[in-house]
Design a protein around this motif. Structure first.
Motif, PDB file in Angstrom:
ATOM      1  N   ALA A 284      10.074  -5.689  56.574  1.00 24.56           N
ATOM      2  CA  ALA A 284      10.169  -4.245  56.805  1.00 24.56           C
ATOM      3  C   ALA A 284       9.158  -3.459  55.966  1.00 24.56           C
ATOM      4  O   ALA A 284       9.012  -2.248  56.153  1.00 24.56           O
ATOM      5  CB  ALA A 284      11.583  -3.753  56.483  1.00 24.56           C
ATOM      6  N   VAL A 285       8.451  -4.130  55.056  1.00 26.87           N
ATOM      7  CA  VAL A 285       7.457  -3.452  54.240  1.00 26.87           C
ATOM      8  C   VAL A 285       6.272  -3.020  55.098  1.00 26.87           C
ATOM      9  O   VAL A 285       5.706  -3.828  55.848  1.00 26.87           O
ATOM     10  CB  VAL A 285       6.963  -4.358  53.092  1.00 26.87           C
ATOM     11  CG1 VAL A 285       5.715  -3.763  52.428  1.00 26.87           C
ATOM     12  CG2 VAL A 285       8.064  -4.561  52.069  1.00 26.87           C
ATOM     13  N   ARG A 286       5.931  -1.769  55.011  1.00 23.59           N
ATOM     14  CA  ARG A 286       4.701  -1.244  55.604  1.00 23.59           C
ATOM     15  C   ARG A 286       4.159  -0.189  54.643  1.00 23.59           C
ATOM     16  O   ARG A 286       4.783   0.843  54.428  1.00 23.59           O
ATOM     17  CB  ARG A 286       4.946  -0.631  56.987  1.00 23.59           C
ATOM     18  CG  ARG A 286       3.672  -0.105  57.633  1.00 23.59           C
ATOM     19  CD  ARG A 286       3.919   0.464  59.021  1.00 23.59           C
ATOM     20  NE  ARG A 286       2.684   0.971  59.590  1.00 23.59           N
ATOM     21  CZ  ARG A 286       1.797   0.230  60.242  1.00 23.59           C
ATOM     22  NH1 ARG A 286       2.033  -1.064  60.412  1.00 23.59           N
ATOM     23  NH2 ARG A 286       0.688   0.760  60.722  1.00 23.59           N
ATOM     24  N   LEU A 287       3.002  -0.465  54.074  1.00 18.90           N
ATOM     25  CA  LEU A 287       2.459   0.405  53.039  1.00 18.90           C
ATOM     26  C   LEU A 287       1.844   1.678  53.621  1.00 18.90           C
ATOM     27  O   LEU A 287       1.108   1.639  54.600  1.00 18.90           O
ATOM     28  CB  LEU A 287       1.396  -0.329  52.225  1.00 18.90           C
ATOM     29  CG  LEU A 287       1.882  -1.319  51.173  1.00 18.90           C
ATOM     30  CD1 LEU A 287       0.692  -1.924  50.442  1.00 18.90           C
ATOM     31  CD2 LEU A 287       2.826  -0.656  50.192  1.00 18.90           C
ATOM     32  N   ASP A 288       2.168   2.786  52.983  1.00 18.66           N
ATOM     33  CA  ASP A 288       1.505   4.065  53.222  1.00 18.66           C
ATOM     34  C   ASP A 288       1.203   4.636  51.839  1.00 18.66           C
ATOM     35  O   ASP A 288       2.111   5.081  51.139  1.00 18.66           O
ATOM     36  CB  ASP A 288       2.399   5.009  54.023  1.00 18.66           C
ATOM     37  CG  ASP A 288       1.697   6.289  54.425  1.00 18.66           C
ATOM     38  OD1 ASP A 288       0.944   6.833  53.583  1.00 18.66           O
ATOM     39  OD2 ASP A 288       1.889   6.768  55.547  1.00 18.66           O
ATOM     40  N   LEU A 289      -0.057   4.622  51.457  1.00 20.24           N
ATOM     41  CA  LEU A 289      -0.456   5.043  50.114  1.00 20.24           C
ATOM     42  C   LEU A 289      -0.921   6.494  50.086  1.00 20.24           C
ATOM     43  O   LEU A 289      -1.654   6.900  49.182  1.00 20.24           O
ATOM     44  CB  LEU A 289      -1.562   4.120  49.590  1.00 20.24           C
ATOM     45  CG  LEU A 289      -1.101   2.692  49.271  1.00 20.24           C
ATOM     46  CD1 LEU A 289      -2.298   1.787  49.031  1.00 20.24           C
ATOM     47  CD2 LEU A 289      -0.174   2.675  48.064  1.00 20.24           C
TER      48      LEU A 289
ATOM     49  N   ARG B 258      -4.631  -4.005  57.931  1.00 20.85           N
ATOM     50  CA  ARG B 258      -4.564  -5.461  58.094  1.00 20.85           C
ATOM     51  C   ARG B 258      -3.470  -6.051  57.207  1.00 20.85           C
ATOM     52  O   ARG B 258      -2.754  -6.986  57.615  1.00 20.85           O
ATOM     53  CB  ARG B 258      -5.923  -6.088  57.763  1.00 20.85           C
ATOM     54  CG  ARG B 258      -7.002  -5.799  58.801  1.00 20.85           C
ATOM     55  CD  ARG B 258      -8.217  -6.672  58.593  1.00 20.85           C
ATOM     56  NE  ARG B 258      -8.903  -6.378  57.336  1.00 20.85           N
ATOM     57  CZ  ARG B 258      -9.853  -5.463  57.191  1.00 20.85           C
ATOM     58  NH1 ARG B 258     -10.223  -4.731  58.240  1.00 20.85           N
ATOM     59  NH2 ARG B 258     -10.443  -5.279  56.028  1.00 20.85           N
ATOM     60  N   MET B 259      -3.325  -5.536  55.997  1.00 22.46           N
ATOM     61  CA  MET B 259      -2.254  -6.018  55.132  1.00 22.46           C
ATOM     62  C   MET B 259      -0.891  -5.739  55.744  1.00 22.46           C
ATOM     63  O   MET B 259       0.010  -6.589  55.692  1.00 22.46           O
ATOM     64  CB  MET B 259      -2.356  -5.350  53.760  1.00 22.46           C
ATOM     65  CG  MET B 259      -3.544  -5.794  52.928  1.00 22.46           C
ATOM     66  SD  MET B 259      -3.572  -5.060  51.264  1.00 22.46           S
ATOM     67  CE  MET B 259      -2.188  -5.913  50.503  1.00 22.46           C
TER      68      MET B 259
ATOM     69  N   THR C  95     -10.538   2.256  53.641  1.00 19.77           N
ATOM     70  CA  THR C  95      -9.851   1.091  53.084  1.00 19.77           C
ATOM     71  C   THR C  95      -8.345   1.290  53.045  1.00 19.77           C
ATOM     72  O   THR C  95      -7.572   0.382  53.374  1.00 19.77           O
ATOM     73  CB  THR C  95     -10.363   0.805  51.664  1.00 19.77           C
ATOM     74  OG1 THR C  95     -11.756   0.502  51.712  1.00 19.77           O
ATOM     75  CG2 THR C  95      -9.603  -0.365  51.038  1.00 19.77           C
ATOM     76  N   LEU C  96      -7.917   2.502  52.655  1.00 18.56           N
ATOM     77  CA  LEU C  96      -6.505   2.752  52.379  1.00 18.56           C
ATOM     78  C   LEU C  96      -5.779   3.487  53.498  1.00 18.56           C
ATOM     79  O   LEU C  96      -4.618   3.861  53.330  1.00 18.56           O
ATOM     80  CB  LEU C  96      -6.368   3.551  51.074  1.00 18.56           C
ATOM     81  CG  LEU C  96      -6.950   2.885  49.830  1.00 18.56           C
ATOM     82  CD1 LEU C  96      -6.778   3.782  48.612  1.00 18.56           C
ATOM     83  CD2 LEU C  96      -6.305   1.523  49.582  1.00 18.56           C
ATOM     84  N   HIS C  97      -6.435   3.697  54.633  1.00 17.56           N
ATOM     85  CA  HIS C  97      -5.788   4.399  55.733  1.00 17.56           C
ATOM     86  C   HIS C  97      -4.637   3.557  56.279  1.00 17.56           C
ATOM     87  O   HIS C  97      -4.790   2.364  56.524  1.00 17.56           O
ATOM     88  CB  HIS C  97      -6.799   4.689  56.844  1.00 17.56           C
ATOM     89  CG  HIS C  97      -6.421   5.851  57.696  1.00 17.56           C
ATOM     90  ND1 HIS C  97      -5.346   5.811  58.559  1.00 17.56           N
ATOM     91  CD2 HIS C  97      -6.950   7.090  57.821  1.00 17.56           C
ATOM     92  CE1 HIS C  97      -5.253   6.979  59.186  1.00 17.56           C
ATOM     93  NE2 HIS C  97      -6.214   7.770  58.754  1.00 17.56           N
ATOM     94  N   ALA C  98      -3.490   4.203  56.460  1.00 13.90           N
ATOM     95  CA  ALA C  98      -2.270   3.458  56.781  1.00 13.90           C
ATOM     96  C   ALA C  98      -2.181   3.039  58.237  1.00 13.90           C
ATOM     97  O   ALA C  98      -1.437   2.113  58.559  1.00 13.90           O
ATOM     98  CB  ALA C  98      -1.042   4.293  56.414  1.00 13.90           C
ATOM     99  N   TRP C  99      -2.893   3.713  59.147  1.00 13.43           N
ATOM    100  CA  TRP C  99      -2.716   3.353  60.557  1.00 13.43           C
ATOM    101  C   TRP C  99      -4.016   3.173  61.334  1.00 13.43           C
ATOM    102  O   TRP C  99      -3.999   2.687  62.448  1.00 13.43           O
ATOM    103  CB  TRP C  99      -1.827   4.365  61.278  1.00 13.43           C
ATOM    104  CG  TRP C  99      -2.385   5.754  61.405  1.00 13.43           C
ATOM    105  CD1 TRP C  99      -3.160   6.238  62.427  1.00 13.43           C
ATOM    106  CD2 TRP C  99      -2.184   6.843  60.512  1.00 13.43           C
ATOM    107  NE1 TRP C  99      -3.459   7.554  62.216  1.00 13.43           N
ATOM    108  CE2 TRP C  99      -2.859   7.960  61.043  1.00 13.43           C
ATOM    109  CE3 TRP C  99      -1.479   6.989  59.315  1.00 13.43           C
ATOM    110  CZ2 TRP C  99      -2.869   9.211  60.418  1.00 13.43           C
ATOM    111  CZ3 TRP C  99      -1.491   8.228  58.693  1.00 13.43           C
ATOM    112  CH2 TRP C  99      -2.170   9.317  59.244  1.00 13.43           C
TER     113      TRP C  99
END
Length: 336
Positions: free
Chosen positions: A163-168, A73-74, A62-66
């Motif tokens: 420019a937002v790209r989430l990496d949790l 998808r977000m 679910t939380l994988h960034a790439w």
């Protein structure tokens, strides 16, 4: 998932006359995961551990960034700002929580800089010893992606900044620890230790003694110190020694300073110990990042901002700095 912070060795001592210790390992979030349960029947220990590991695997996807998944998808929607889409309900508290921590850290903890992490090559299982284009770095820094750029309106979400790209990666392991600890307690498990690549939370104790863990030395094999964890406490480390590359004698690690767009320098490792709470695991994961980035001159202020009292920082010369509380808790190995 982003680079792992420091690896903490679990030190388990055998006890022939004690109830059984059940331990199972897996590989999730790009790192080794270990769940240890003490004093429960084997069938129950196996059942609850399997549930925990399934939850971890689901969170990983679910939380994988790439890799394809909810977060990826977000990120695609963020890039089309101000385009909107429906948000997965489970993501709402995660985004809100990560935003709160980002504001608390004055932006040093910033999961919105995924494009910078990708530019440096750290959104990959393997990465080359190559510097990004400084112009591209400067462009992303100037764009100032922040968690507060993300807007959640009912079931819809969008970003005000493309420019937002989430990496949790600096949040997910701690969040997973808290969920696992809550689940185990709900199942009546009183004594357990959950280790996700060096982020650890303790429940109860190991028989008649506390759970004991070792903190990995950033430049030598084995631990630099050991620590006894009390019920509900969590510990986490951010280090420059697992996801990094060397170029022209310079070490570049995966922990990026949002202010400059370059990997943080001057620190080898930061370890934080957090007291029992519903968010002890998350805080142990998150808080080490701004403290690491703040560096030798600013780490104490960053620790205060994050509400963390027990910290160890090892600077680039291998010098150890400790808060008073952490000094009392650690037992250092003879040779550092």
């Amino acid at each position: 998932m982003r680079g792992v912070i420091g690896f903490i060795l679990l030190l388990l001592l055998a006890g022939c006359s004690k109830p059984p210790l059940y331990t199972q390992e897996s590989y999730v979030f790009g790192t080794r995961v270990e769940v240890s349960i003490y004093g429960e029947p084997a069938a129950k220990a196996q059942r609850v551990t399997a549930h925990v590991l399934r939850d971890f695997d689901q969170m990983h996807h679910t939380l994988h960034a790439w890799e394809p998944g909810t977060l990826e998808r977000m990120n695609g929607i963020f890039a089309l700002a101000p385009a909107q889409a429906a948000i997965a309900p489970g993501m709402i508290p995660i985004i809100q929580d990560a935003t709160r921590y980002s504001v608390q850290s004055h932006g040093l903890f910033n999961p919105a800089i995924g494009d910078l992490i990708r530019l440096w090559g750290f959104q990959s299982d393997t990465f080359a010893a190559k510097l990004p284009d400084p112009v591209a770095i400067a462009k992303l820094v100037k764009a100032k992606p922040q968690m507060r750029d993300i807007v959640i309106d009912g079931i819809l979400f969008h970003s005000t900044n493309p420019a937002v790209r989430l990496d949790l990666g600096g949040y997910a392991k701690g969040y997973a620890l808290d969920l696992a600890a809550s689940y185990l307690r709900s199942q009546g498990v009183k004594n357990a230790l959950i280790n996700i690549g060096g982020n650890i939370i303790a429940l109860g104790q190991h028989g008649d003694r506390p759970w004991r863990v070792g903190i990995q030395h950033p430049r030598k094999p084995g631990p630099i110190a050991t620590l006894e964890l009390r019920d509900g406490e969590a510990i986490g480390t951010s280090g420059d020694y697992q996801r990094f590359f060397m170029l022209n004698g310079q070490r570049y690690c995966h922990i990026i300073d949002p202010r400059t767009g370059w990997p943080a320098q001057g620190v080898e490792a930061v370890t934080v110990l957090t007291p029992p709470s519903a968010h002890a695991g998350t805080l142990s994961d998150v808080a080490s990042k701004p403290i690491f980035i703040a560096g030798p001159s600013g780490w104490r202020v960053a620790a205060q901002q994050m509400g963390v009292a027990d910290v160890m920082l090892i600077d680039a010369q291998g010098r150890v700095a400790l808060t008073p509380g952490m000094k009392q808790r650690l037992r250092f190995e003879a040779a550092q």
